[in-house]
Design a protein around this motif. Structure first.
Motif, short mmCIF file in Angstrom:
data_model
loop_
_atom_site.label_atom_id
_atom_site.label_comp_id
_atom_site.label_asym_id
_atom_site.label_seq_id
_atom_site.Cartn_x
_atom_site.Cartn_y
_atom_site.Cartn_z
N ILE A 145 20.13 32.64 -52.84
CA ILE A 145 20.67 32.52 -54.24
C ILE A 145 22.07 31.48 -53.94
N GLY A 146 21.89 30.43 -54.87
CA GLY A 146 23.30 30.22 -55.21
C GLY A 146 23.18 29.34 -53.96
N GLY A 147 21.61 28.65 -53.59
CA GLY A 147 21.51 27.63 -52.45
C GLY A 147 21.38 26.38 -53.45
N HIS A 148 21.33 25.15 -52.74
CA HIS A 148 21.97 23.79 -52.75
C HIS A 148 20.10 23.50 -52.70
N PHE A 149 19.94 21.93 -53.26
CA PHE A 149 19.04 21.36 -53.37
C PHE A 149 19.46 19.68 -53.27
N GLU A 167 16.87 21.95 -63.36
CA GLU A 167 17.60 22.25 -64.76
C GLU A 167 17.24 24.12 -64.63
N ARG A 168 15.95 24.07 -64.50
CA ARG A 168 15.39 25.83 -64.95
C ARG A 168 15.52 26.73 -64.27
N ARG A 169 15.39 25.42 -62.65
CA ARG A 169 16.11 26.40 -61.25
C ARG A 169 17.31 26.71 -61.15
N TYR A 170 18.01 25.79 -60.96
CA TYR A 170 19.52 25.79 -60.31
C TYR A 170 20.54 25.91 -61.53
N GLN A 171 21.93 26.30 -61.52
CA GLN A 171 22.63 26.51 -62.69
C GLN A 171 23.11 24.80 -62.71
N GLN A 172 23.06 23.36 -61.80
CA GLN A 172 23.14 22.09 -61.97
C GLN A 172 21.83 21.68 -61.76
N ALA A 173 21.86 20.32 -62.70
CA ALA A 173 21.08 20.01 -61.67
C ALA A 173 21.70 18.19 -62.48
N LYS A 174 21.63 17.38 -61.17
CA LYS A 174 22.03 15.75 -61.95
C LYS A 174 21.02 14.64 -60.30
N PRO A 175 20.79 14.00 -61.76
CA PRO A 175 20.51 12.92 -61.02
C PRO A 175 21.66 11.85 -60.70
N TYR A 176 21.03 11.37 -59.66
CA TYR A 176 22.21 10.10 -58.65
C TYR A 176 21.34 8.98 -58.30
N ARG A 193 22.44 22.42 -57.91
CA ARG A 193 22.84 23.26 -57.28
C ARG A 193 23.46 24.81 -57.66
N GLY A 194 23.88 25.65 -57.08
CA GLY A 194 23.04 26.81 -57.66
C GLY A 194 22.05 27.57 -57.93
N LEU A 195 21.03 27.76 -57.08
CA LEU A 195 19.38 28.61 -56.69
C LEU A 195 19.78 29.82 -57.51
#
Length: 209
Positions: A145-149, A167-176, A193-195
């Motif tokens: 929990i709180g891990g990154h991807f 976005e549904r699974r993580y606190q933050q979701a960003k394309p880059y 960022r932040g599962l």
């Protein structure tokens, strides 16, 4: 990477000069500096890890107390520190419970996986999207929990749908899009960022809190 177009590629030549396995190392370095994914002592899973440049960067960042695991259909022949383990395997057949039992839950799951491109975007893009979703499922199933991807995908019609799923699974979701990506490429990365705790528990009821 021995084809003609790489002979004059500055990142390819720089990677050769600096003894890195591939030019992709500079993409991960750029992403990590922007999103702060890899910390000292982290457990890192690298999907599609061949030829090994992302592992080279990750172990430099995470240090000798970290645990790093790489999986690819091709064997990594690079000499890596003893706390880096690489396996030949198909990500679609990974047994996540066995991975967690052996290595613990991961802090970061990375994927630079891509299909064997045909040049036909109507084929290549959907395969890339499927690989991305598989990486996301693996991350959901074996991260703390709180891990990154962070995973690569070729941008197509489902791109915004994929971002919404992160976005549904993580606190933050960003394309880059990396500055080191070739101009003609459809390559993008999506970072989570932040599962979320509820997502991790749904994926595995015994997820660490």
């Amino acid at each position: 990477m021995g084809d003609k177009k790489n002979r004059h590629d500055p990142n390819y030549l720089r990677a050769k000069r600096e003894n890195f396995a591939g030019r992709a190392i500079y993409k991960l370095e750029e992403i990590d500096k922007r999103f702060r994914l890899i910390k000292p002592g982290a457990r890192v899973l690298d999907l599609g890890c061949w030829p090994g440049s992302w592992l080279q960067y990750a172990v430099k960042r995470a240090g000798t107390d970290a645990t790093l695991v790489g999986v690819d259909l091709k064997a990594v022949e690079l000499a890596l520190p003893s706390n880096v383990k690489t396996f030949v395997g198909d990500v679609n057949k990974l047994k996540l419970d066995k991975m967690v039992e052996r290595f613990g839950r991961f802090d970061v799951v990375l994927s630079d996986m891509a299909p064997n491109t045909t040049g036909n975007k109507d084929f290549d893009i959907p395969v890339s999207e499927d690989l991305f979703l598989r990486a996301l499922d693996i991350a959901t199933g074996c991260s703390r929990i709180g891990g990154h991807f962070c995973a690569k995908v070729f941008q197509g019609a489902r791109f915004h749908e994929l971002i919404r799923e992160v976005e549904r699974r993580y606190q933050q979701a960003k394309p880059y899009r990396s500055a080191h990506t070739r101009k003609q490429s459809r390559e993008q990365y999506i970072i989570g960022r932040g599962l979320k705790a509820n997502v991790a528990r749904d994926a595995n009821p015994i997820a660490d809190s």
